[in-house]
Design an enzyme around this catalytic site. Structure first.
Site, short mmCIF file in Angstrom:
data_model
loop_
_atom_site.label_atom_id
_atom_site.label_comp_id
_atom_site.label_asym_id
_atom_site.label_seq_id
_atom_site.Cartn_x
_atom_site.Cartn_y
_atom_site.Cartn_z
N ARG A 155 0.90 -1.24 0.00
CA ARG A 155 0.03 -0.01 -0.04
C ARG A 155 0.96 1.17 0.02
O ARG A 155 2.10 1.18 0.17
CB ARG A 155 -0.92 -0.03 1.36
CG ARG A 155 -1.93 -1.21 1.23
CD ARG A 155 -2.74 -1.04 2.49
NE ARG A 155 -2.09 -1.78 3.36
CZ ARG A 155 -2.60 -1.93 4.77
NH1 ARG A 155 -3.79 -1.45 5.01
NH2 ARG A 155 -1.81 -2.43 5.66
N LYS A 190 1.50 1.81 7.23
CA LYS A 190 1.88 1.05 8.49
C LYS A 190 2.61 1.87 9.38
O LYS A 190 3.27 2.87 9.15
CB LYS A 190 2.32 -0.25 8.16
CG LYS A 190 1.48 -1.30 7.45
CD LYS A 190 0.26 -1.62 8.18
CE LYS A 190 0.49 -2.35 9.34
NZ LYS A 190 -0.82 -2.55 10.14
N TYR A 199 -1.27 4.54 10.51
CA TYR A 199 -1.72 3.66 11.55
C TYR A 199 -0.54 3.33 12.30
O TYR A 199 0.52 3.40 12.16
CB TYR A 199 -2.13 2.27 10.82
CG TYR A 199 -3.24 2.39 10.17
CD1 TYR A 199 -4.45 2.48 10.80
CD2 TYR A 199 -3.45 1.82 8.77
CE1 TYR A 199 -5.52 2.42 10.00
CE2 TYR A 199 -4.74 1.87 8.16
CZ TYR A 199 -5.73 2.15 8.76
OH TYR A 199 -7.17 2.19 8.17
N HIS A 259 -1.34 1.72 15.95
CA HIS A 259 -1.50 0.41 16.91
C HIS A 259 -0.38 0.33 17.85
O HIS A 259 0.29 -0.77 18.17
CB HIS A 259 -1.38 -0.99 15.98
CG HIS A 259 -2.40 -0.75 14.91
ND1 HIS A 259 -3.80 -0.99 15.26
CD2 HIS A 259 -2.36 -0.80 13.62
CE1 HIS A 259 -4.48 -0.75 14.03
NE2 HIS A 259 -3.67 -0.70 13.18
N GLU A 274 -6.10 4.89 13.64
CA GLU A 274 -6.99 3.99 14.25
C GLU A 274 -7.63 4.47 15.29
O GLU A 274 -8.68 3.69 16.00
CB GLU A 274 -6.31 2.56 14.52
CG GLU A 274 -5.45 2.59 15.80
CD GLU A 274 -4.00 2.98 15.20
OE1 GLU A 274 -3.15 3.13 16.43
OE2 GLU A 274 -3.94 3.54 14.17
N SER A 285 -10.82 -2.32 7.97
CA SER A 285 -11.77 -3.09 8.84
C SER A 285 -12.86 -3.96 7.82
O SER A 285 -12.83 -5.18 7.98
CB SER A 285 -12.56 -2.62 9.70
OG SER A 285 -11.57 -2.07 10.83
N ASP A 294 -21.39 -10.89 20.14
CA ASP A 294 -21.25 -9.26 20.83
C ASP A 294 -21.93 -9.23 22.05
O ASP A 294 -22.80 -9.72 22.51
CB ASP A 294 -21.85 -8.47 19.62
CG ASP A 294 -20.83 -7.08 19.64
OD1 ASP A 294 -19.97 -6.82 18.96
OD2 ASP A 294 -21.13 -6.23 20.37
N ARG A 339 -26.48 -3.49 18.77
CA ARG A 339 -25.81 -3.96 17.70
C ARG A 339 -26.24 -5.36 17.34
O ARG A 339 -26.40 -5.53 16.08
CB ARG A 339 -24.33 -3.77 18.08
CG ARG A 339 -23.32 -4.51 16.96
CD ARG A 339 -23.55 -3.60 15.71
NE ARG A 339 -22.73 -3.98 14.52
CZ ARG A 339 -23.04 -3.39 13.24
NH1 ARG A 339 -23.82 -2.81 13.17
NH2 ARG A 339 -22.38 -3.83 12.34
N ASP A 397 -3.59 -6.90 14.98
CA ASP A 397 -2.92 -5.48 15.10
C ASP A 397 -3.01 -5.05 16.37
O ASP A 397 -1.91 -4.29 16.80
CB ASP A 397 -3.69 -4.87 14.20
CG ASP A 397 -3.16 -4.63 12.65
OD1 ASP A 397 -2.05 -4.95 12.50
OD2 ASP A 397 -4.00 -4.58 11.83
N ALA A 414 -0.74 -9.42 10.48
CA ALA A 414 -0.76 -8.12 10.86
C ALA A 414 -1.29 -7.09 10.22
O ALA A 414 -1.57 -6.08 10.75
CB ALA A 414 0.18 -7.83 11.74
N MET A 428 -3.42 -7.64 7.09
CA MET A 428 -4.28 -8.57 6.01
C MET A 428 -4.48 -7.71 4.89
O MET A 428 -4.37 -8.13 3.62
CB MET A 428 -5.31 -8.98 6.83
CG MET A 428 -5.36 -10.19 7.56
SD MET A 428 -6.88 -10.81 8.50
CE MET A 428 -7.69 -11.35 7.04
#
Length: 372
Positions: A15, A75, A94, A96, A118, A134, A198, A203, A270, A299, A301
Site C-alpha cells: 500500500r 503502516k 496507523y 497500533h 485507528e 476493517s 457481541d 448491535r 494488530d 498483522a 491483512m
C-alpha cells in the site's frame, strides 16, 4: 506544508500513503508533496502518475524524511524509519501502539507528533479511518479462512458452504463491528452456517435486522464464546477496543479442545490478538498450528489486496490530511475533537490513555499537550 510519502517497508506491504488523486488535491490546496521513487509501483501507481499530479520524486526514504514537515504512511513506522523522524515532525499513519512498547518508546524519544488513523473518531463514536481497512480485513478473513480449511493448508478439508447433502462449515465471528459484519456478509454469501457474538444488544439487533434469519446472533459471555468456539470449523476474531490491547477471549484451554484442523483467523492481531495462542505473522508465512488448530494472524491483512486497500484508505484519510496540511496540526486538532482523538504522541508525551494504561506509562491529555 511539505508532505512526504516514503515507500512502505513492512514485509509484503504494497500500500502507499497517498494516491495521485490525493496528491493533486494537496497541490491544489497550495502544498508540496515529495514521494519516494516506486512507492506505489507495485499497485500500478507509477512515478510518472505522481509527477503528473504535481509530486516531486526523491530517491530514498531518508530524503523524504529529511525534507517533509508531515509524513503520510500506511503502516506503523519500522525501527529504521523511527530513527529518521525529526523533532516536531508530524507523522500521520496507523500506529497500533498498545501492544508495541518498543515503537511507543521510539516515537516518544524522537520528539515527533504522531496521529494514529485507528483512533480518529467521528460524530457517531465510530472510527472512520479504521473502517475501510476493517471492511477489507473482514471480507478477507473469510477468504483466508476458507483457504486454511483446505487439507494442503493443514485444515479439516472442508468446503465452507458444503454441497447438497453435506453440511456447511460452522463459522463463528467474535465481535459484531465493521470487521464482524463484513466477515458475516462474505461467509453467508458462501452459504456457511454463521454465528456472531457481541456484547451490545443494540448491535446484535441491528445485525439481525440487516441479515435476517441467515445469521445467528448470540450475546457474548465466557460460556457462549466457549460453546461456539468448540463447535466451530472457522473462528474469526473481530474484537476491537479502540486504541487498546485486544482482550484475550479465546483461551489456550479452548484451543486445546477445538476440532483438529479447525481455523482461527485473528483479525485483532494488530492490537495483540484476541486468542491467547495468537502471534503476529506475515503474508510470507501467514499460518502456524497450535494443538492442530490452524492460526492465521497476519498483522496487515489488507496489504494482500493493496490496490483496493490504498484507494479505500485514501477516500477516508484525505479530508484529515488536507485539514492537517491547511491548518497545521495544532489548529486542526483544536478545531476538530475527532482528529484530536487521533493524537497518540506529542513531543515526548503519550497522549492516548488506552496506550498509557496498556503499557503502564504516564498519560498526558491531548488538550493539555497541544500548543494553543
Amino acid at each position: 506544508m511539505l508532505v512526504g510519502v516514503p515507500k512502505e517497508i513492512k514485509v509484503h506491504e504494497y500500500r502507499v500513503g497517498l494516491t495521485p488523486t490525493s496528491v493533486r488535491e494537496l497541490v491544489a490546496h497550495g502544498h508540496k508533496v515529495v514521494l519516494q521513487t516506486h512507492a506505489g509501483e507495485a499497485i500500478g501507481l507509477t512515478d510518472e502518475m505522481y509527477r503528473a499530479a504535481g509530486a516531486d520524486i526523491l530517491p530514498t526514504a531518508a530524503d523524504v524524511f529529511a525534507k517533509a514537515e508531515m509524513i503520510v504512511k500506511v503502516k506503523e513506522p519500522q525501527a529504521q524509519e523511527i530513527k529518521m523522524l525529526r523533532a516536531g515532525q508530524l507523522l500521520f499513519t496507523y500506529l497500533h501502539l498498545a501492544p508495541d512498547p518498543e515503537q511507543t518508546e521510539g516515537l516518544l524519544k524522537s520528539d515527533c507528533v504522531a496521529i494514529a488513523y485507528e483512533t480518529v473518531t467521528d460524530a457517531r463514536g465510530a472510527l472512520p479511518l479504521l473502517a475501510p481497512m476493517s471492511e477489507v480485513a473482514g471480507r478477507m478473513s473469510i477468504q483466508a479462512g476458507a483457504h486454511c480449511l483446505e487439507m494442503e493448508q493443514g485444515g479439516r478439508g472442508m468446503l465452507l458452504g458444503g454441497v447438497p447433502g453435506v453440511p456447511a462449515a460452522k463459522v463463528v465471528i467474535i465481535g459484531g463491528g465493521v470487521v464482524g459484519a463484513n466477515a458475516a456478509r462474505m461467509a453467508m454469501g458462501l452459504e456457511a452456517h454463521v454465528t456472531i457474538l457481541d456484547r451490545s444488544l443494540p448491535r446484535l439487533a441491528e445485525l439481525d435486522l440487516q441479515f435476517g434469519a441467515m445469521l445467528n446472533t448470540i450475546y457474548s459471555t465466557i460460556d457462549t464464546i466457549e460453546e461456539c468456539v468448540l463447535s466451530a470449523d472457522l473462528v474469526v476474531g473481530a474484537v476491537l477496543l479502540p486504541g487498546a490491547a485486544a482482550p484475550k477471549l479465546i483461551t489456550k484451554a479452548m484451543v486445546e479442545k477445538m476440532k483438529k484442523g479447525s481455523v482461527i483467523v485473528d483479525v485483532a492481531i494488530d492490537q495483540g490478538g484476541c486468542a491467547e495462542t495468537s502471534k503476529a505473522t506475515t503474508h510470507a508465512q501467514p499460518t502456524y498450528k497450535v494443538d492442530d488448530v490452524v492460526h492465521y494472524c497476519v498483522a496487515n491483512m489488507p496489504g494482500a489486496v493493496a490496490r483496493t486497500s490504498t484507494f479505500a484508505l485514501n477516500n477516508a484519510t484525505l479530508p484529515f490530511t488536507l485539514a492537517l496540511a491547511d491548518k497545521g496540526y495544532a489548529k486542526a486538532c483544536h478545531d476538530n475533537p475527532h482528529l484530536m482523538a487521533g493524537l497518540n504522541v506529542h513531543r515526548g508525551a503519550l497522549t492516548y490513555e488506552a496506550v498509557a494504561l496498556a503499557q503502564k506509562r504516564e498519560f498526558t491529555p491531548a488538550e493539555r499537550a497541544l500548543p494553543h
